[in-house]
Design an enzyme around this catalytic site. Structure first.
Site, short mmCIF file in Angstrom:
data_model
loop_
_atom_site.label_atom_id
_atom_site.label_comp_id
_atom_site.label_asym_id
_atom_site.label_seq_id
_atom_site.Cartn_x
_atom_site.Cartn_y
_atom_site.Cartn_z
CG HIS A 136 42.49 34.44 44.38
ND1 HIS A 136 41.88 33.96 43.22
CD2 HIS A 136 41.72 35.49 44.79
CE1 HIS A 136 40.82 34.68 42.95
NE2 HIS A 136 40.69 35.62 43.89
NE ARG A 294 40.30 37.45 38.73
CZ ARG A 294 39.53 37.03 39.74
NH1 ARG A 294 39.32 37.82 40.79
NH2 ARG A 294 38.99 35.84 39.73
#
Length: 310
Positions: A136, A294
Site C-alpha cells: 500500500h 493522502r
C-alpha cells in the site's frame, strides 16, 4: 511527457520519495485557506484524466485521488466491477490497453498484486497502486509526510508496528530501507510479514526487530502504527481476532514509547479492537492528519508518475 509506474515505493527510490514529500509539503502550505476543490496556482495536470479502478471498496483512496486531481487541475472517472466489463470477465490486459487510449493515468485498487503488474505491463500511461494484498505505497507516502510534519525526521526514526503482518507493514518495511529508519514488528506467531520485505529493509540499512511481545516493540518508539485485524473478505475472523488481542495499542502500550510518540492508523479503525478509544481519540493520535495527507502525498505521486518531479 515521460511517465513512470508507481506500484511500490522502490519504483521511485530514496531521492524521488524525498522530492515527493518536499513537493507535498510546499503545495499543502501554498493552499492554506483555499477551497478544497480550487486548483493549485500552476494547475500542472490541467486537461489530464485519471481513471480510478476499484476492485476493492474504498473511502479515503477514492476521495483523496479525486480531490488530488481536482487540485492539480485535472479530472477523474471512476470504474468498479459493477459498472465496468472487468466484472464480466474482460482481462486486465485489455482493460489497460483500452484505458490507455482514453485516459492519461490509471489508479488500480485490487487484491492480487499480479493484477497491477499486468496492468502496468500493458498500459502506455502511468499506473499507480491504490492498494493490493501485497503493498500500500500511497498510504505510506501519506504516513511519512505526517511524521515529518509533526517534527520527526525519518533517518534513525523508531517505528513500532502491532498486529497483522499485512500490506501496510510491507510498505513500511520497504520505506524503512529506502529512508533509513528502523521498525520493531510485534505480531502473533504465524502472522509475521513476508520475509522478502524484512530482508529488503535490512539490505537498505534498516534495523528490523521481529517479536511476539507488544511491550518490547513499543519500548522507545517514536511512532506506533496498527491496522484493522481483519481485512476485507478474510476468512477465520474469530480465530484471528483472538490471536491479535494482546497486540491492541492502548494506554499501557503507549507508556512504553517515547513521551512524544505519535499514533498512526490508516483507517477505517475498529476502536476497541486494534486500538483503544483513549489512544485513538488522544492527543498523540494523528490519524486524521494522516487521512488528509493522502491528498497531498498523492498529488506528488501523480506529478512524479507524469515525469514532472525529479
Amino acid at each position: 511527457m515521460t511517465h513512470q509506474h508507481f506500484l511500490d515505493l522502490s519504483d521511485a527510490g530514496t531521492d524521488a520519495i524525498a522530492a515527493m514529500i518536499g513537493d507535498a509539503i510546499d503545495r499543502k502550505a501554498e493552499r492554506k485557506g483555499w477551497g478544497k476543490g480550487q486548483p493549485d496556482a500552476d494547475a500542472p495536470l490541467a486537461g489530464k484524466v485519471l481513471a480510478l479502478v476499484f476492485e476493492k471498496n474504498s473511502t479515503r483512496t477514492r476521495v483523496s485521488f479525486d480531490i488530488a486531481m481536482r487540485q492539480l487541475g485535472g479530472s477523474v472517472l471512476i470504474l468498479d466491477n459493477a459498472s465496468s466489463q472487468l466484472g464480466r470477465g474482460e482481462t486486465i490486459a485489455d482493460t489497460a490497453r483500452v484505458l490507455s487510449r482514453m485516459v492519461d493515468a490509471i489508479m488500480l485498487r485490487t487484491d492480487d498484486h499480479a493484477k497491477i503488474e499486468e496492468m502496468a505491463r500493458h498500459a502506455t500511461v502511468p499506473v499507480i497502486n491504490g492498494l493490493t494484498d501485497r503493498s500500500h505505497p500511497c498510504q505510506i507516502m501519506a504516513d511519512l509526510l505526517t511524521v515529518i510534519e509533526h517534527g520527526k525526521p525519518l533517518p534513525g526514526l523508531e517505528i513500532a508496528w502491532f498486529g497483522d503482518g499485512n500490506n501496510v507493514l510491507h510498505s513500511i518495511l520497504e520505506a524503512a530501507g529506502l529512508m533509513k529508519f528502523n521498525v520493531q514488528v510485534a505480531t502473533p506467531a504465524g502472522y509475521e510479514p513476508d520475509s522478502e520485505f524484512v530482508e529488503m529493509a535490512r539490505a537498505g540499512g534498516a534495523e528490523v526487530t521481529l517479536t511476539q511481545d507488544a511491550a518490547v516493540a513499543a519500548r522507545g518508539a517514536d511512532v506506533l502504527v496498527t491496522d484493522t485485524w481483519i481485512s476485507m473478505g478474510q476468512a477465520d475472523a474469530d480465530e484471528k481476532r483472538r490471536a491479535m488481542e494482546p497486540f491492541q495499542v492502548n494506554a499501557s502500550l503507549m507508556v512504553e514509547a517515547k513521551p512524544d510518540a505519535l499514533f498512526l492508523h490508516c483507517l477505517p479503525a475498529h476502536v476497541g479492537e486494534e486500538v483503544s478509544e483513549d489512544v485513538f481519540e488522544g492527543s498523540q493520535s494523528v490519524v486524521f492528519d494522516e487521512a488528509e495527507n493522502r491528498i497531498h502525498a498523492q498529488k506528488s505521486v501523480l506529478l512524479w508518475s507524469f515525469g514532472l518531479l525529479a
